[in-house]
Design a protein around this motif. Structure first.
Motif, mmCIF file in Angstrom:
data_model
loop_
_atom_site.group_PDB
_atom_site.id
_atom_site.type_symbol
_atom_site.label_atom_id
_atom_site.label_comp_id
_atom_site.label_asym_id
_atom_site.label_seq_id
_atom_site.Cartn_x
_atom_site.Cartn_y
_atom_site.Cartn_z
ATOM 1 N N GLY A 44 8.057 -74.533 -57.315
ATOM 2 C CA GLY A 44 6.741 -75.167 -57.304
ATOM 3 C C GLY A 44 5.654 -74.212 -56.871
ATOM 4 O O GLY A 44 5.833 -72.992 -56.872
ATOM 5 N N TYR A 45 4.527 -74.791 -56.548
ATOM 6 C CA TYR A 45 3.339 -74.013 -56.180
ATOM 7 C C TYR A 45 2.776 -74.542 -54.870
ATOM 8 O O TYR A 45 3.205 -75.588 -54.381
ATOM 9 N N ASN A 46 1.766 -73.858 -54.363
ATOM 10 C CA ASN A 46 0.967 -74.452 -53.295
ATOM 11 C C ASN A 46 -0.281 -75.037 -53.934
ATOM 12 O O ASN A 46 -1.272 -74.341 -54.149
ATOM 13 N N PHE A 47 -0.207 -76.324 -54.291
ATOM 14 C CA PHE A 47 -1.343 -77.045 -54.878
ATOM 15 C C PHE A 47 -1.809 -78.137 -53.900
ATOM 16 O O PHE A 47 -2.347 -79.157 -54.308
ATOM 17 N N ARG A 48 -1.569 -77.933 -52.594
ATOM 18 C CA ARG A 48 -1.835 -79.003 -51.634
ATOM 19 C C ARG A 48 -3.332 -79.220 -51.383
ATOM 20 O O ARG A 48 -4.130 -78.299 -51.463
ATOM 21 N N MET A 49 -3.663 -80.463 -51.033
ATOM 22 C CA MET A 49 -5.024 -80.805 -50.609
ATOM 23 C C MET A 49 -5.072 -80.783 -49.080
ATOM 24 O O MET A 49 -4.088 -81.129 -48.424
ATOM 25 N N THR A 50 -6.216 -80.402 -48.535
ATOM 26 C CA THR A 50 -6.354 -80.401 -47.071
ATOM 27 C C THR A 50 -6.820 -81.778 -46.587
ATOM 28 O O THR A 50 -7.380 -82.573 -47.353
ATOM 29 N N GLU A 51 -6.626 -82.013 -45.292
ATOM 30 C CA GLU A 51 -7.107 -83.255 -44.679
ATOM 31 C C GLU A 51 -8.641 -83.320 -44.691
ATOM 32 O O GLU A 51 -9.226 -84.398 -44.761
ATOM 33 N N LEU A 52 -9.266 -82.138 -44.619
ATOM 34 C CA LEU A 52 -10.737 -82.090 -44.646
ATOM 35 C C LEU A 52 -11.241 -82.616 -45.992
ATOM 36 O O LEU A 52 -12.188 -83.404 -46.061
ATOM 37 N N GLN A 53 -10.584 -82.152 -47.068
ATOM 38 C CA GLN A 53 -10.977 -82.612 -48.406
ATOM 39 C C GLN A 53 -10.779 -84.125 -48.538
ATOM 40 O O GLN A 53 -11.653 -84.833 -49.034
ATOM 41 N N ALA A 54 -9.598 -84.585 -48.102
ATOM 42 C CA ALA A 54 -9.289 -86.012 -48.261
ATOM 43 C C ALA A 54 -10.247 -86.876 -47.442
ATOM 44 O O ALA A 54 -10.649 -87.965 -47.886
ATOM 45 N N ALA A 55 -10.641 -86.383 -46.249
ATOM 46 C CA ALA A 55 -11.568 -87.153 -45.405
ATOM 47 C C ALA A 55 -12.907 -87.314 -46.127
ATOM 48 O O ALA A 55 -13.502 -88.403 -46.120
ATOM 49 N N ILE A 56 -13.367 -86.250 -46.769
ATOM 50 C CA ILE A 56 -14.619 -86.337 -47.544
ATOM 51 C C ILE A 56 -14.415 -87.289 -48.727
ATOM 52 O O ILE A 56 -15.250 -88.146 -49.013
ATOM 53 N N GLY A 57 -13.269 -87.145 -49.393
ATOM 54 C CA GLY A 57 -12.982 -87.955 -50.576
ATOM 55 C C GLY A 57 -12.960 -89.445 -50.277
ATOM 56 O O GLY A 57 -13.451 -90.252 -51.075
ATOM 57 N N LEU A 58 -12.412 -89.816 -49.129
ATOM 58 C CA LEU A 58 -12.350 -91.243 -48.779
ATOM 59 C C LEU A 58 -13.753 -91.826 -48.630
ATOM 60 O O LEU A 58 -14.026 -92.937 -49.086
#
Ligand SMILES: Cc1ncc(COP(=O)(O)O)c(C=O)c1O
Length: 356
Positions: A218-232
């Motif tokens: 696989g790859y490192n395609f992870r999302m950060t918690e900072l991104q997800a917090a903005i996204g929510l």
């Protein structure tokens, strides 16, 4: 200058980011899981798999379908290059089919003729926020046993007969800074298919379910918690943003003269990531005229993918007349939710007077 697009971030997003910094968990934790669940539910599907970008969402979705060397994927040449590159990255071949002149999307009537024994999937792109002809595309895919990977990177919340894009096939979204809903950079795969979601999750995190035990490459395609917090936070505002985009688009379409305004096909809800007009004669003159009046515009896209040097080097010699013509005529005008009435009137005056 009225910008062509602008990230709309407020105090709630700032607060959400600061809270993450205090938690000590920065990558793929509870906020990513909550964002995945919220976005999947928004699209009306069971699974959301968050990724680092729209490009990595597309790449993981193609790989999760088991597409690889020797396979072909039918797609549109009138798009951002990442749509087709996702197919190349898997070692497969993008096969370009011309577009519908009114919606700028893959022409479903030409799609069936492009199917060969090697075809594995159709990758329609809901360009500028207008949904593709999903009834026709899903019908063709079902009759030929093909997967459908929707590039919904520009189409958060767009619908066909009230059904959200990203819920027909496997959906791939982008949350890049200027998208209708942003996480600065970010992406997400939507699907109802349990196994596909599982494979996509493995691909995005080095093929590991349990740390340091790798059952796939696989790859490192992870999302950060900072991104997800903005996204929510952004997701909570998306419907309001979309309503503003649609109202701005309607205001412009009712008043612009001498240009071809965007089309909204029956049963479709356009979310106007871009408000793209066509100027059959003098597109560049109009862009200069508007810039002089303080109005930024964009040409999305000046060259179709099959005509890009990178693809010419791969041996692509297609002639796709509608896509090539449209590239010479399109001009995107500001439509984002931060526009004021004065901005809209200036855009109307700028387009209707003084340049042709
Ligand atoms: C149609 C389309 N596909 C794919 C992408 C890639 O998304 P990202 O920039 O998040 O990698 C974009 C975004 O720019 C896009 O507009």
């Amino acid at each position: 200058m009225i910008p062509i697009s602008i990230p709309l971030l407020g105090d709630e997003e700032k607060q959400a980011v600061l809270e993450v910094l205090d938690t000590g968990q920065l990558v793929q934790g509870a906020r990513v899981a909550a964002f995945e669940e919220a976005f999947a539910s928004f699209c009306g599907v069971r699974h959301g798999v968050a990724t680092s970008s729209g490009t990595s969402a597309l790449q993981a979705a193609v790989l999760a379908q088991g597409i690889g060397p020797g396979d072909e994927v039918i797609t549109s040449p009138f798009t951002f290059i990442a749509s087709a590159n996702a197919v190349l990255f898997a070692g497969a071949k993008p096969v370009f089919v011309d577009i519908d002149e009114r919606t700028y999307n893959l022409d479903a009537n030409l799609t069936e003729a492009a199917i060969t024994p090697r075809t594995r999937a159709i990758l329609p792109i809901h360009l500028f926020g207008h949904p593709c002809d999903m009834a026709a595309i899903m019908d063709i895919a079902a009759r030929h046993g093909l997967a459908v990977i929707e590039d919904a990177c520009q189409a958060h919340g767009a619908t066909v007969n009230a059904r959200k894009v990203g819920s027909f096939g496997v959906g791939c979204f982008s949350f890049y800074a200027t998208k209708n809903c942003t996480t600065a950079e970010g992406g997400l795969i939507t699907t109802d298919d349990d196994e596909l979601a599982d494979r996509a999750r493995l691909i995005r995190n080095h093929g590991q379910r349990q740390r340091y035990y790798h059952e796939a490459i696989g790859y490192n395609f992870r999302m950060t918690e900072l991104q997800a917090a903005i996204g929510l936070v952004q997701l909570g505002k998306l419907e309001r943003f979309t309503a503003a985009r649609r109202a701005n688009a309607e205001y412009l379409s009712q008043r612009l003269e001498g240009v071809i305004v965007p089309h909204e096909a029956p049963g479709c809800r356009h979310v106007y990531h871009q408000y793209t007009i066509r100027v059959p004669h003098g597109r560049d003159e109009l862009a200069t005229h508007l810039r002089e009046r303080g109005i930024a515009t964009g040409v999305y896209y000046p060259l179709p993918v099959h005509k890009q040097v990178a693809y010419q080097r791969l041996g692509y010699t297609d002639h796709l007349p509608v896509a090539e013509k449209v590239c010479r005529e399109v001009l995107s005008l500001p439509v984002h939710p931060a526009l004021t009435h004065e901005d809209l009137d200036n855009i109307v005056k700028g387009v209707n007077t003084g340049w042709s």
